[in-house]
Design a protein around this motif. Structure first.
Motif, short mmCIF file in Angstrom:
data_model
loop_
_atom_site.label_atom_id
_atom_site.label_comp_id
_atom_site.label_asym_id
_atom_site.label_seq_id
_atom_site.Cartn_x
_atom_site.Cartn_y
_atom_site.Cartn_z
N PHE A 138 9.72 -2.40 0.44
CA PHE A 138 8.33 -1.97 0.67
C PHE A 138 8.28 -0.56 1.23
N ASP A 139 7.43 0.25 0.62
CA ASP A 139 7.13 1.59 1.12
C ASP A 139 5.72 1.52 1.71
N THR A 140 5.49 2.17 2.84
CA THR A 140 4.17 2.11 3.47
C THR A 140 3.73 3.50 3.92
N TYR A 141 2.43 3.72 3.86
CA TYR A 141 1.82 4.91 4.49
C TYR A 141 1.25 4.38 5.80
N THR A 176 0.10 5.19 8.88
CA THR A 176 -1.15 5.48 9.61
C THR A 176 -2.37 5.00 8.83
N MET A 177 -2.34 5.21 7.51
CA MET A 177 -3.50 4.78 6.71
C MET A 177 -3.50 3.26 6.52
N HIS A 222 2.28 -6.51 8.29
CA HIS A 222 3.05 -6.33 7.05
C HIS A 222 4.42 -5.78 7.39
N VAL A 250 -4.90 -1.67 1.00
CA VAL A 250 -3.96 -1.17 2.03
C VAL A 250 -2.78 -0.47 1.35
N PRO A 251 -2.51 0.80 1.73
CA PRO A 251 -1.48 1.58 1.04
C PRO A 251 -0.05 1.14 1.39
N ILE A 252 0.36 0.11 0.69
CA ILE A 252 1.71 -0.44 0.79
C ILE A 252 2.18 -0.68 -0.64
N TRP A 253 3.47 -0.38 -0.90
CA TRP A 253 3.98 -0.48 -2.28
C TRP A 253 5.24 -1.32 -2.30
N LYS A 254 5.30 -2.18 -3.34
CA LYS A 254 6.39 -3.14 -3.47
C LYS A 254 7.26 -2.76 -4.66
N LYS A 255 8.57 -2.64 -4.41
CA LYS A 255 9.50 -2.42 -5.51
C LYS A 255 10.31 -3.70 -5.70
#
Lengths: 76, 135
Positions: free
Chosen positions: B46-49, B51-52, B77, B116-121
């Motif tokens: 998981f990659d996350t931004y 603060t946002m 998360h 919510v700005p979170i990305w799943k690989k």
């Protein structure tokens, strides 16, 4: 110059931070610049955030703003 | 409470939700599944931004608390590499009754997945890809 943060699949193409050496007045001008410079990315699916808020084409950009590229989210 | 963490402690979440005015506690835990669209999944990253992501989760949490009159609401998360079975997201609410607790809990996870700005690989046995659509 503005610094643009990138995440997810966009980060894999652009790196985690992109330096834009050009005058940008609003989100639309940044979007057009990115479209021209990086045509392999599907920009229609990428949102742009200004100071951690989702932004739209007419929203202004000022130097010092925190800009981020938000590809389709997939948390959870 | 909203958080981005390396490791989710489910017992701690349950403790945090305890409230004498609550008669119903509802918790959703999302875990790493070993398959996706017919492929064997080996792990997720998981990659996350941060603060946002925190800011967006706060908005969702506040909306839920106001809409259902919740006593407490939590959204957490995880970030980084996660193995099969690991918890990657937990949302939970404490409410007076189950009638408020169930829909509020579902709202928290459904809205998290939308904004919510979170990305799943996803990593498969011989390839990987960023998930771009959440079912």
């Amino acid at each position: 110059m503005i610094v643009v943060k990138a995440f997810g699949q966009v980060k894999e193409v652009l790196g985690s931070e992109l330096l834009v050496n050009k005058e940008m007045t609003d989100v639309k001008s940044l979007r057009e610049y990115l479209r021209n410079e990086y045509p392999t990315i599907v920009w229609s699916t990428v949102a742009i955030a200004v100071n951690t808020q989702y932004a739209h084409d007419p929203d202004p950009i000022s130097s010092g703003d925190e800009i981020a590229l938000i590809p389709p989210v997939s948390g959870g | 409470m909203v958080q981005i963490v390396e490791h989710i402690d489910l017992n701690e979440v349950y403790k945090q939700l305890a409230d004498p005015a609550a008669g119903g506690t509802c918790i959703f835990v999302g875990t790493v599944r070993d398959h996706s669209l017919g492929n064997d999944v080996t792990k997720l990253n998981f990659d996350t931004y941060d603060t946002m992501a925190i800011s967006e989760m706060e908005k969702i949490r506040t909306t839920a608390i106001e809409k259902w009159g919740l006593e407490k609401a939590i959204m957490i998360h995880a970030v980084g590499e996660k193995q099969i079975g690991d918890p990657v997201v937990v949302v939970g609410v404490a409410a007076a009754h189950r009638k408020e607790a169930f829909p509020a809990c579902q709202f928290l996870i459904d809205e998290l997945k939308k904004t919510v700005p979170i990305w799943k690989k996803e990593f498969f046995t011989d390839s990987s890809h960023w998930v771009s659509q959440t079912p």
